[in-house]
Design a protein around this motif. Sequence first.
Motif, PDB file in Angstrom:
ATOM      1  N   LEU A  88       0.825  -1.209   0.000  1.00 25.69           N
ATOM      2  CA  LEU A  88       0.000   0.000   0.000  1.00 25.69           C
ATOM      3  C   LEU A  88       0.860   1.260   0.000  1.00 25.69           C
ATOM      4  N   PHE A  89       2.144   1.104   0.359  1.00 27.31           N
ATOM      5  CA  PHE A  89       3.052   2.245   0.446  1.00 27.31           C
ATOM      6  C   PHE A  89       4.056   2.274  -0.707  1.00 27.31           C
ATOM      7  N   SER A 102       0.683   0.063  -5.597  1.00 25.07           N
ATOM      8  CA  SER A 102      -0.259   0.088  -4.479  1.00 25.07           C
ATOM      9  C   SER A 102      -1.688  -0.231  -4.901  1.00 25.07           C
ATOM     10  N   GLY A 103      -2.038   0.065  -6.144  1.00 22.38           N
ATOM     11  CA  GLY A 103      -3.398  -0.233  -6.595  1.00 22.38           C
ATOM     12  C   GLY A 103      -3.670  -1.730  -6.619  1.00 22.38           C
ATOM     13  N   MET A 136      -4.196  -2.777  -3.040  1.00 24.28           N
ATOM     14  CA  MET A 136      -5.536  -2.332  -2.611  1.00 24.28           C
ATOM     15  C   MET A 136      -6.606  -3.330  -3.058  1.00 24.28           C
ATOM     16  N   HIS A 188      -9.264  -5.394  -0.613  1.00 29.47           N
ATOM     17  CA  HIS A 188     -10.724  -5.316  -0.708  1.00 29.47           C
ATOM     18  C   HIS A 188     -11.336  -6.558  -1.360  1.00 29.47           C
ATOM     19  N   THR A 218      -3.072   1.749   8.466  1.00 24.34           N
ATOM     20  CA  THR A 218      -3.659   1.999   7.153  1.00 24.34           C
ATOM     21  C   THR A 218      -4.275   0.727   6.576  1.00 24.34           C
ATOM     22  N   THR A 268      -7.530  -0.214   8.522  1.00 27.69           N
ATOM     23  CA  THR A 268      -8.642   0.684   8.194  1.00 27.69           C
ATOM     24  C   THR A 268      -9.261   0.298   6.863  1.00 27.69           C
ATOM     25  N   LEU A 269      -8.413   0.053   5.880  1.00 34.50           N
ATOM     26  CA  LEU A 269      -8.929  -0.274   4.548  1.00 34.50           C
ATOM     27  C   LEU A 269      -9.537  -1.676   4.521  1.00 34.50           C
ATOM     28  N   VAL A 306     -13.131  -2.033   5.675  1.00 32.49           N
ATOM     29  CA  VAL A 306     -14.205  -1.627   4.760  1.00 32.49           C
ATOM     30  C   VAL A 306     -14.884  -2.881   4.210  1.00 32.49           C
ATOM     31  N   ALA A 307     -14.092  -3.870   3.827  1.00 29.55           N
ATOM     32  CA  ALA A 307     -14.642  -5.100   3.240  1.00 29.55           C
ATOM     33  C   ALA A 307     -14.999  -6.125   4.301  1.00 29.55           C
ATOM     34  N   MET A 312      -1.120   1.135 -13.969  1.00 30.89           N
ATOM     35  CA  MET A 312      -2.114   2.171 -13.631  1.00 30.89           C
ATOM     36  C   MET A 312      -1.451   3.451 -13.130  1.00 30.89           C
ATOM     37  N   VAL A 359     -15.163  -1.181  -2.714  1.00 28.08           N
ATOM     38  CA  VAL A 359     -14.315  -2.369  -2.859  1.00 28.08           C
ATOM     39  C   VAL A 359     -14.157  -2.828  -4.308  1.00 28.08           C
ATOM     40  N   GLY A 402      -8.724  -0.026  -6.123  1.00 26.80           N
ATOM     41  CA  GLY A 402      -7.363  -0.104  -6.651  1.00 26.80           C
ATOM     42  C   GLY A 402      -7.099   0.977  -7.693  1.00 26.80           C
ATOM     43  N   MET A 460      -6.576   4.178  -5.781  1.00 27.47           N
ATOM     44  CA  MET A 460      -5.236   4.150  -5.163  1.00 27.47           C
ATOM     45  C   MET A 460      -4.170   4.573  -6.172  1.00 27.47           C
ATOM     46  N   TYR A 475     -22.820  -2.088   1.894  1.00 27.85           N
ATOM     47  CA  TYR A 475     -21.725  -1.198   2.273  1.00 27.85           C
ATOM     48  C   TYR A 475     -22.221   0.220   2.484  1.00 27.85           C
TER      49      TYR A 475
END
Lengths: 333, 333
Positions: free
Chosen positions: A222-223, A228-229, A232, A236, A271, A274-275, A278-279, B197, B225, B229, B232, B260
Amino acid sequence: MIKTPYLLFLGDAPDALAAKVAQGIKDWRPENAVGQFRLPDCGADLGIADMTLAQAQEAGAKTLVIGVANRGGVISQAWKEVLIEALNMGYDIASGLHNLLHDEADLVAAADANGRQLHDVRIPSVDYPIANGVKRSGKRCLAVGTDCSVGKMYTALAMDKEMRARGMKSTFRPTGQTGILITGGGVPLDAVIADFMAGAVEWLTPDNDADHWDLIEGQGSLFHVSYSGVTMALVHGGQPDALILSHEPTRKHMRGLPDYQQPSLQALRDTALTLARVANPACEVIGVSVNTQHLSDQEALDYCARVEAEMGLPTVDPFRHGAGRLVDALSSV
Amino acid sequence: MIKTPYLLFLGDAPDALAAKVAQGIKDWRPENAVGQFRLPDCGADLGIADMTLAQAQEAGAKTLVIGVANRGGVISQAWKEVLIEALNMGYDIASGLHNLLHDEADLVAAADANGRQLHDVRIPSVDYPIANGVKRSGKRCLAVGTDCSVGKMYTALAMDKEMRARGMKSTFRPTGQTGILITGGGVPLDAVIADFMAGAVEWLTPDNDADHWDLIEGQGSLFHVSYSGVTMALVHGGQPDALILSHEPTRKHMRGLPDYQQPSLQALRDTALTLARVANPACEVIGVSVNTQHLSDQEALDYCARVEAEMGLPTVDPFRHGAGRLVDALSSV
C-alpha cells in the motif's frame, strides 16, 4: 489449471538465482517436481533427479515447466529444440517468461499439431467479474508488506504448509507467476485490467467451509507508489479476516524508488486495517513476518523480540523460525 | 489525441440522459461542439445548431463523436449509414461505447479505405510505463470520493473552468471516457493493466510550470471495494498537492454495493491524506465538494454550512454555488 506433476526445465541457468521459480516448486510442492532437465552448461541444481524427457514422462510428468529466467529476454534455439521435442512427446509447457510461448510461431505450431497446451502464466486466461463485495463463507489471510518483495509469498506458503501438517483446511491462493507455477493455478493479478482486479481476487477465493483458510499471496505494498493499486485490490477483493504485516528491516529505501522510505509497521498496521475493515469489519492484524535473511541468527531473534514487544503481535521469520506462531495466531480471529 | 472540433452525434437518443456524453462536451468545451446531428426520432436536444455532415464539415468539424449511449448494446444499421458516410467524407469517429467501433468490420473497412481514425476511448492506445514515483514539477489537484459517481469529474471541470476564467494555468486531465471525449485526450484508467495504472497517471500529468495546476479526474473511491485499486493508483500516480473530498449526502449505501455504507468525510480525509502523503508529503486536503442535486436550495446551503463547520474546510456544491471557493483554497498549498 496446469497439469501436474512437472518436469522442471532449468535450461542453461547460469546460477541458482536464475532458477528460483524451479526452486520454489521443488521447495513448496515437491510432489509436483518429478525431476529436473538441465542443458550441458547449466549452473543450477535443485538436488533432484536429472531426467530426460522420456524418463520424466515414464515417471508421470505431464507438463514441462520453464523454471528459469531466460538470458536476454528471448527463448533461445537451444531451448526450442527441447520444448518442441517435449510437445511432440505429449507434454504441455508452462512458463512465466516475459517472452511469451504464444509469441513463438514454431512452439504454437508444435502445440497445435500435438493438441498440447502452452500456458503463459503472466497472461490472464479468465474473464474476471467486477467485484461485488458480497461476504463469502470461510476465512482468508493476507500478508501486506511495508515494501515489495519482503517475503509475503513465502509467508503464505509457509503458513499453508504448517496448516496442512496440522490437518487444518487451507489453500494457498497464488496471485503471481511463481505462485501459479508452484500450484498449477491462480490469478496473475498484475496483468489484470484495472476494473477487474478486485473481482479476480474474489474469483480466486470463493465461498468455502467455515473452518477453511485461504492463504492469499500478497503483492506490492500500500506504500509502494508503483503497485499500491494492486495491493488495494487484494485488501478489498480478498476480504481478509487476518492480516500479517511483512517487513524486511535492512532496506535503505523502497524497492526501485530511491526517494521513498519504508513506512513503520505501525503505519502499515493502521492503514491496512482501516482499509481492510471496509470489506470485512471483523478483520484483525494477527502477526508480523520478518525477512531476516540479511541478519545473523542472534540479530534476527533480537529484532523479532523487539518488534513483538513494540507491536504486541507474534513476530517471526517463517523461514528461520517456522510459521507455527503465525498459524497459532489465526485461532484468535 | 482526437481531432477537434466535433460534430456531436445524438442518433436516436430516447432522452437527454442518454445523450449525457454529448451534453458534457457542450457544457465544458462548447468550442469543441460545432453542432449536433440527430436522427428523426431523437428525444435529446443540446440546444445547439442541427447540422448535416456536410454543414458541420464546412463549419470545421473534424471528428464525429458518438455522444449517446446505444440501445441494446449494438451499433444499429441506422447509425452505421451515418457513420460510414462520415468516414467517406473525411471525418474521424470517436466513441466511448462498450460496442467498439473496431469490432465493426464495415466501419473498419470504411476507415481504412479513407485513411480515417476510429477512436475507441475505452481502450488504452499507449504503452504506459511502470510508475517511478519521481517528484514532478507543477501542482496537481485530485478529488477523492466517499463513493463512486459523486461529482469528482464535475468538480475538476468546474475548477478548471474557474481557473481559466481567472487567467490561472490549469489543465483538466481526464481519466475516463467522458472526460477523454470532452477534451480529446486522456487515460481510460479502468481499462489499463494493473501494473501500469500509476504509471499511466504519471504519464498523464507530467512536469509542468511551477504555477500550473493539473485538475485530475478522480475515479471510484478508496472505500468502494470494486474500484478502490484504481483510486489508489490515482492517489499515488497523481502525487496530488491538494485533495478535495467529494460526497453525495443522500446515498443509502455505496453504489452497487447494498451491504456497504459510505464512510464519513473524516474517515475519507484521514485515509486519503495518509496515502497521498506517501507520494507527496506536502499534500493537504483543501476543501469539500458536495453533490446536492437531491436537496433543496436551502437544504444544500445548510448541509454545506454544517460540513464546513465540522471539517474546517471550504464546502460547496460547485454546480450550485460555483467552484470559486475551492479554487481560492488552492492558494494555501
